[in-house]
Design a protein around this motif. Structure first.
Motif, PDB file in Angstrom:
ATOM      1  N   THR A  65       1.594   7.450   4.893  1.00 53.78           N
ATOM      2  CA  THR A  65       0.309   6.821   4.623  1.00 53.78           C
ATOM      3  C   THR A  65       0.519   5.376   4.165  1.00 53.78           C
ATOM      4  OG1 THR A  65       0.308   7.500   2.299  1.00 53.78           O
ATOM      5  CG2 THR A  65      -0.580   9.063   3.920  1.00 53.78           C
ATOM      6  N   PRO A  66      -0.550   4.559   4.152  1.00 55.14           N
ATOM      7  CA  PRO A  66      -0.415   3.181   3.652  1.00 55.14           C
ATOM      8  C   PRO A  66       0.130   3.117   2.225  1.00 55.14           C
ATOM      9  CG  PRO A  66      -2.479   3.428   4.839  1.00 55.14           C
ATOM     10  CD  PRO A  66      -1.894   4.793   4.742  1.00 55.14           C
ATOM     11  N   ALA A  67      -0.269   4.048   1.382  1.00 54.55           N
ATOM     12  CA  ALA A  67       0.244   4.056   0.006  1.00 54.55           C
ATOM     13  C   ALA A  67       1.762   4.257  -0.007  1.00 54.55           C
ATOM     14  CB  ALA A  67      -0.444   5.151  -0.800  1.00 54.55           C
ATOM     15  N   GLY A  68       2.239   5.147   0.842  1.00 56.10           N
ATOM     16  CA  GLY A  68       3.680   5.352   0.945  1.00 56.10           C
ATOM     17  C   GLY A  68       4.396   4.115   1.465  1.00 56.10           C
ATOM     18  N   GLY A  69       3.736   3.395   2.384  1.00 58.07           N
ATOM     19  CA  GLY A  69       4.326   2.165   2.884  1.00 58.07           C
ATOM     20  C   GLY A  69       4.498   1.136   1.785  1.00 58.07           C
ATOM     21  N   PHE A  70       3.481   0.981   0.934  1.00 60.06           N
ATOM     22  CA  PHE A  70       3.584   0.058  -0.194  1.00 60.06           C
ATOM     23  C   PHE A  70       4.702   0.478  -1.142  1.00 60.06           C
ATOM     24  CE2 PHE A  70      -0.710  -1.473   0.883  1.00 60.06           C
ATOM     25  CZ  PHE A  70      -0.548  -2.826   0.640  1.00 60.06           C
ATOM     26  N   MET A  71       4.841   1.775  -1.378  1.00 61.49           N
ATOM     27  CA  MET A  71       5.881   2.259  -2.284  1.00 61.49           C
ATOM     28  C   MET A  71       7.262   1.934  -1.756  1.00 61.49           C
ATOM     29  SD  MET A  71       4.283   5.983  -3.308  1.00 61.49           S
ATOM     30  CE  MET A  71       5.848   6.511  -3.986  1.00 61.49           C
ATOM     31  N   VAL A  72       7.509   2.268  -0.500  1.00 64.26           N
ATOM     32  CA  VAL A  72       8.832   2.021   0.084  1.00 64.26           C
ATOM     33  C   VAL A  72       9.127   0.528   0.141  1.00 64.26           C
ATOM     34  CG1 VAL A  72      10.234   2.276   2.161  1.00 64.26           C
ATOM     35  CG2 VAL A  72       8.776   4.158   1.405  1.00 64.26           C
ATOM     36  N   PHE A  73       8.155  -0.265   0.560  1.00 62.21           N
ATOM     37  CA  PHE A  73       8.350  -1.704   0.649  1.00 62.21           C
ATOM     38  C   PHE A  73       8.643  -2.304  -0.721  1.00 62.21           C
ATOM     39  CE2 PHE A  73       6.433  -6.042   0.722  1.00 62.21           C
ATOM     40  CZ  PHE A  73       7.361  -6.632   1.574  1.00 62.21           C
ATOM     41  N   GLY A  74       7.892  -1.873  -1.742  1.00 63.25           N
ATOM     42  CA  GLY A  74       8.135  -2.374  -3.091  1.00 63.25           C
ATOM     43  C   GLY A  74       9.518  -2.017  -3.604  1.00 63.25           C
ATOM     44  N   LEU A  75       9.960  -0.800  -3.327  1.00 65.10           N
ATOM     45  CA  LEU A  75      11.290  -0.391  -3.764  1.00 65.10           C
ATOM     46  C   LEU A  75      12.380  -1.185  -3.056  1.00 65.10           C
ATOM     47  CD1 LEU A  75      10.851   3.504  -3.955  1.00 65.10           C
ATOM     48  CD2 LEU A  75      11.167   1.915  -5.871  1.00 65.10           C
ATOM     49  N   MET A  76      12.191  -1.442  -1.755  1.00 61.61           N
ATOM     50  CA  MET A  76      13.177  -2.242  -1.001  1.00 61.61           C
ATOM     51  C   MET A  76      13.279  -3.660  -1.562  1.00 61.61           C
ATOM     52  SD  MET A  76      14.510  -0.303   1.289  1.00 61.61           S
ATOM     53  CE  MET A  76      14.172   1.263   2.096  1.00 61.61           C
TER      54      MET A  76
END
Length: 229
Positions: free
Chosen positions: A174-185
């Motif tokens: 989901t978009p929320a998961g995308g933000f999470m992964v991107f932020g962690l990277m």
């Protein structure tokens, strides 16, 4: 700076996505699957390389007053060419990329490199810079897309990795998961960058001229330690 350094700076030190935080819209939208991320990265790299080379060739011809409209026209021409090629040879990817393929025209990475680098440097250096930035952007998309696909669907490039035992986490698709992964990277890359900088500052080597330029600081410190012993 040599052509090799111009190339590699875009992959690690000045990665357009994970360091300079450019091109976040396609990064978040096209990374639900690794294959989509790879396709977007390759298409963007092609447009970036072609447009920067042409702009570098025409930098002395394009009037400065209308340089940005001229850059956009050149970039749009390469985006149209990529669209035609994908529509003919890879129609599945063309339909998946959708409107984001056309939005490559206004991708801040491409316009930024055209204005900041290609318009001021030779064709060779501009090509090396564009290729490095494109590869860095592609690798960032592929990394984020791989993590999201593996965790979100339990597969990678269509290969099932759950082995009917592990359970995928749909949140990462989901978009929320995308933000999470991107932020962690971004956080990991930022942490590693600070770690490398701190290592370079450790020791007398960080002083301008070494111990000899420390006004006796390092040497007196060593003598005091010996006296205390």
């Amino acid at each position: 700076m040599s052509w090799s350094k111009e190339f590699f700076k875009g992959i690690i030190k000045e990665n357009p996505t994970l360091v300079m935080l450019l091109g976040t819209c396609p990064t978040l939208a096209m990374t639900t699957q690794a294959s989509n991320a790879l396709g977007m990265g390759i298409a963007t790299t092609f447009v970036l390389l072609g447009s920067c080379v042409v702009i570098s060739l025409l930098k002395n011809v394009i009037p400065s007053q209308v340089r940005l409209p001229c850059y956009i026209v050149i970039i749009a021409g390469f985006v149209t060419l990529v669209s035609f090629l994908l529509q003919v040879y890879v129609p599945e990817l063309y339909s998946v990329l959708g409107v984001f393929l056309s939005l490559i025209t206004v991708n801040c990475i491409i316009l930024g490199r055209a204005e900041a680098f290609a318009s001021k440097n030779s064709v060779g250096r501009s090509a090396a810079d564009a290729l490095g930035m494109g590869v860095g952007f592609t690798l960032a998309l592929l990394l984020v897309g791989s993590v999201r696909e593996i965790l979100g669907t339990g597969s990678w490039f269509g290969i099932d990795l759950t082995f009917e035992v592990l359970e995928p986490i749909p949140l990462f698709a989901t978009p929320a998961g995308g933000f999470m992964v991107f932020g962690l990277m971004v956080a990991v890359v930022n942490r590693l960058s600070h770690y490398q900088i701190s290592k370079k500052k450790m020791g007398c080597e960080s002083c301008a001229g070494g111990c000899a330029a420390c006004a006796g600081g390092c040497a007196s410190g060593a003598e005091q330690k010996e006296g205390n012993d």
